[in-house]
Design a protein around this motif. Structure first.
Motif, PDB file in Angstrom:
ATOM      1  N   PHE A   9       0.686  -1.153  -0.162  1.00 39.44           N
ATOM      2  CA  PHE A   9       0.013   0.213  -0.152  1.00 39.44           C
ATOM      3  C   PHE A   9       0.846   1.207   0.159  1.00 39.44           C
ATOM      4  O   PHE A   9       0.654   2.160  -0.599  1.00 39.44           O
ATOM      5  CB  PHE A   9      -0.904  -0.163   1.303  1.00 39.44           C
ATOM      6  N   LEU A 131      -3.702   2.356   8.212  1.00 39.83           N
ATOM      7  CA  LEU A 131      -5.068   2.365   8.016  1.00 39.83           C
ATOM      8  C   LEU A 131      -5.780   3.202   7.297  1.00 39.83           C
ATOM      9  O   LEU A 131      -6.532   2.822   6.243  1.00 39.83           O
ATOM     10  CB  LEU A 131      -5.821   2.114   9.465  1.00 39.83           C
ATOM     11  N   GLN A 134      -4.859   2.347   3.507  1.00 39.97           N
ATOM     12  CA  GLN A 134      -5.580   1.108   2.958  1.00 39.97           C
ATOM     13  C   GLN A 134      -7.100   1.537   2.793  1.00 39.97           C
ATOM     14  O   GLN A 134      -7.670   1.012   1.734  1.00 39.97           O
ATOM     15  CB  GLN A 134      -5.504   0.078   4.074  1.00 39.97           C
ATOM     16  N   LEU A 135      -7.663   2.409   3.618  1.00 36.91           N
ATOM     17  CA  LEU A 135      -9.145   2.471   3.549  1.00 36.91           C
ATOM     18  C   LEU A 135      -9.393   3.627   2.299  1.00 36.91           C
ATOM     19  O   LEU A 135     -10.385   3.443   1.612  1.00 36.91           O
ATOM     20  CB  LEU A 135      -9.870   3.043   4.917  1.00 36.91           C
ATOM     21  N   TRP A 137      -7.569   3.687  -0.403  1.00 36.70           N
ATOM     22  CA  TRP A 137      -7.410   2.895  -1.477  1.00 36.70           C
ATOM     23  C   TRP A 137      -8.482   2.260  -1.894  1.00 36.70           C
ATOM     24  O   TRP A 137      -8.946   1.972  -2.968  1.00 36.70           O
ATOM     25  CB  TRP A 137      -6.123   1.923  -1.324  1.00 36.70           C
ATOM     26  N   ALA A 138      -9.345   1.745  -0.684  1.00 36.17           N
ATOM     27  CA  ALA A 138     -10.581   0.924  -0.843  1.00 36.17           C
ATOM     28  C   ALA A 138     -11.855   1.858  -1.182  1.00 36.17           C
ATOM     29  O   ALA A 138     -12.969   1.489  -1.457  1.00 36.17           O
ATOM     30  CB  ALA A 138     -10.792   0.012   0.231  1.00 36.17           C
ATOM     31  N   GLU A 158     -13.240  -5.787   1.046  1.00 35.77           N
ATOM     32  CA  GLU A 158     -11.868  -5.106   1.026  1.00 35.77           C
ATOM     33  C   GLU A 158     -11.885  -4.396   2.160  1.00 35.77           C
ATOM     34  O   GLU A 158     -10.558  -4.089   2.785  1.00 35.77           O
ATOM     35  CB  GLU A 158     -12.205  -4.159  -0.165  1.00 35.77           C
ATOM     36  N   ALA A 162      -8.518  -4.514   4.778  1.00 37.99           N
ATOM     37  CA  ALA A 162      -7.854  -3.621   5.432  1.00 37.99           C
ATOM     38  C   ALA A 162      -7.737  -3.490   6.688  1.00 37.99           C
ATOM     39  O   ALA A 162      -6.724  -3.158   7.432  1.00 37.99           O
ATOM     40  CB  ALA A 162      -8.368  -2.255   4.829  1.00 37.99           C
TER      41      ALA A 162
END
Length: 278
Positions: A9, A131, A134-135, A137-138, A158, A162
């Motif tokens: 990430f 976090l 990643q969130l 990116w989701a 997803e 994460a």
């Protein structure tokens, strides 16, 4: 050793900005990934040189990408050629899927929201950053501290991945449902995402590429610049449904420009890269 989820990430965030490394990954994903064949060092240097990357910077980017186990070298006499590693192929395949699908969503919104409530202690800044990365990116946005939302409930798996990646899946609240009073959907969007900057970036993309008509000798460089510019938008744009976007959203025009130019220039760009490899 394969790169961990956090490293992957972080790498995605890094390549969202234009740099010698970003341009190299664009070349790898656009040409080396679909071909599945090794490529000589000089081919990569020439391709990057066509978009203004000096040889020293290109070699440094290649060394860093190899250190991250995205590519691996093989010597053949006095020459060196490069192949994607298994982890590099996975990383670039995932990125390519997201990049080339970006801006193609057209189905009506079902009115459902994915909502996460998760608490990370202020002292654990590295964990909070991981976090958040990643969130985002989701496709989730944060309207308030500890709260994340997304108008695409299909991303619940997803989101769980994460959360699990930072050890918080067991302590987070995850809910899917519609809004019922209080904030309207539009107000929730306004609090979770700042679309003004994104709108400006899309307008800049349209201005740069909408009228560009490269000569055959320049089509490889144009394709690399096009993809490299577009690849940052999945990091910045949550791909909200049309029902939640402003009227005449410029992102739709930008997506039209990207996909039409990419399709138009692809044959010439692929042929030019093959000629460099020959």
């Amino acid at each position: 050793m394969a790169a961990g989820a956090g490293e992957a990430f972080s790498r995605r965030r890094e390549v969202a900005a234009t740099s010698a490394r970003s341009l190299l990954l664009t070349v790898l994903g656009e040409f080396l990934l679909p071909a599945g064949e090794p490529v000589w060092t000089q081919t990569l240097l020439d391709a990057l040189g066509g978009v203004g990357v000096e040889e020293k910077s290109a070699r440094q980017a290649l060394a860093r990408t190899a250190a991250d186990e995205v590519v691996v070298s093989e010597r053949s006499g006095r020459r060196v050629r490069w192949s994607l590693t298994a982890s590099g192929r996975r990383l670039l395949s995932e990125g390519a899927a997201r990049i080339y699908a970006h801006g193609t969503r057209s189905e009506p919104w079902d009115g459902q929201w994915l909502v996460l409530v998760v608490s990370v202690p202020e002292a654990q800044r590295a964990l909070r950053h991981q976090l958040r990365t990643q969130l985002a990116w989701a496709g989730l946005g944060s309207p308030a501290p500890g709260v994340w939302v997304c108008p695409d409930a299909s991303r619940v798996a997803e989101a769980h991945r994460a959360l699990a990646g930072v050890g918080l899946d067991g302590s987070a609240l995850v809910v899917v449902g519609g809004t019922h009073g209080g904030l309207s959907d539009a107000e929730l969007v306004a609090q979770a995402w700042d679309l003004r900057e994104l709108e400006g970036r899309y307008a800049g993309f349209v201005e740069q590429f909408a009228e560009l008509a490269p000569e055959p000798d320049d089509v490889l460089a144009a394709q690399v610049r096009l993809v490299d510019a577009w690849r940052r938008f999945p990091f910045l744009d949550p791909q909200l449904p049309a029902e939640l976007l402003p009227a005449d959203w410029v992102g739709a025009r930008a997506a039209e420009v990207f996909h039409s130019r990419h399709e138009r220039w692809a044959p010439g760009a692929q042929a030019a890269f093959a000629a460099l490899s020959g």
